[in-house]
Every structure is written in C-alpha cells, then in structure tokens.
Design an enzyme around this catalytic site. Sequence first.
Site, short mmCIF file in Angstrom:
data_model
loop_
_atom_site.label_atom_id
_atom_site.label_comp_id
_atom_site.label_asym_id
_atom_site.label_seq_id
_atom_site.Cartn_x
_atom_site.Cartn_y
_atom_site.Cartn_z
N ASP A 22 16.99 -10.83 -6.08
CA ASP A 22 16.86 -10.30 -7.56
C ASP A 22 17.99 -9.50 -7.94
O ASP A 22 18.16 -8.46 -7.50
CB ASP A 22 15.47 -9.50 -7.25
CG ASP A 22 14.95 -8.86 -8.73
OD1 ASP A 22 15.86 -9.19 -9.87
OD2 ASP A 22 13.92 -8.44 -8.62
N CYS B 235 16.68 -13.25 -16.96
CA CYS B 235 16.54 -13.46 -15.53
C CYS B 235 16.14 -14.98 -15.06
O CYS B 235 16.65 -15.53 -14.18
CB CYS B 235 15.28 -12.78 -14.93
SG CYS B 235 13.81 -12.93 -15.92
N HIS C 21 9.26 -11.66 -15.25
CA HIS C 21 10.48 -11.68 -14.41
C HIS C 21 10.61 -12.96 -13.51
O HIS C 21 9.49 -13.53 -12.97
CB HIS C 21 10.56 -10.44 -13.46
CG HIS C 21 11.81 -10.03 -12.97
ND1 HIS C 21 13.16 -9.93 -13.81
CD2 HIS C 21 12.05 -9.62 -11.62
CE1 HIS C 21 14.02 -9.79 -12.98
NE2 HIS C 21 13.52 -9.54 -11.55
#
Length: 178
Positions: free
Chosen positions: A81, A18, A67
């Site tokens: 996201d 991520c 994250h």
Amino acid sequence: MSGPGREAALFPYQAYWCEENVWQLAHQDATRADERFVVLLTGASGRVACWEQKAGAPGEPVLWDYHVVLAVKTDAFAIWDLDSRLGMPVPATHYLEKTFPFPRAVPEAFQPRFACVDAQLYLSTFGSDRAHMRDRQGLWRQPPPPWPPIEGRGLTLAGLISDARNGYDLAALQRVLT
C-alpha cells in the site's frame, strides 16, 4: 519480495490515484509472484475508514471513497500500500489489523467491503479515463499522474467499486489472505 519498510519513492506514484499506482506497482519485479491480487476496498455506503494512511493525522482514520492495494503471496500474503504508514510490503494480517483496528466500533456505514481481482487480469483489462477525478467544471480535483491514462478492455473503477460494495467483509477477506 523485500522486507517491510521498502520506500514508496522507489515506485511510480501520484497521490490520490491509488488504482493507477497499483497498476504501475503490479508491473514491478519486486511484486511478482505466482499468486497476487489487486484488492479494492470501499464501504457499503460509499466511504471506508482506514487508519495508518499518510493522508491522515497519526492515530486518526482517513475516510476514502475507495482505496486500492496489492496483495502478493510468497510464503504468506503481504500487502503493498503506497499510501500506508506501515511500510511495504507488510504481512496481510498485520496490515488488516492496523488499517481496520476497531471493526466493532466503526459505524456500519464506514465498515470495509472488498473486491479481489487477479493482478494479471487487472493489468490486462483495467482502464481509467480519469473522469472520476474531475469536478463539474472539468478541473482536476487532484493533479493527475505523469504517465498517460491506462487504456484497458472492460475492467473499470466503477465496476470494481460496485463489486467491492457487494463483496467480502473484513472477516471474509482475512480468510482469503491467510
């Protein structure tokens, strides 16, 4: 910025990477705005419960060690996201309500903590040697992205995680993004 539902397949992406996915995403014309932040989230003790993540079963949380998402403001903040089932971009208030739906029921150990970094600073200084994704034998825990490692000047994943553990709680982040 386009509306909710933009497919992640339109952007460079590698599952479980991520921080690099967001670095790539922040270079895209679709995410350009005068005000945007890279948001790193973790838990105070190292893991955070997130709902609506593709890596988990519907209705169940994923426990991430960290994250990373992108917050972009046009009229209001929206979250990008690439790992979320919610689509993207989605209004920040909606994203936070759905990703962290039970703030009082989640044990303190898995409560979210956040660090926000100006996206331009992230783009110009973030670097990753990818060591955090290797096991003791040096093998990849997850396949690495097809692009070369990001070479930055000073901003590291470990530093961002530390900043997040000591950073905003959910209520404070909601105030920042509204």
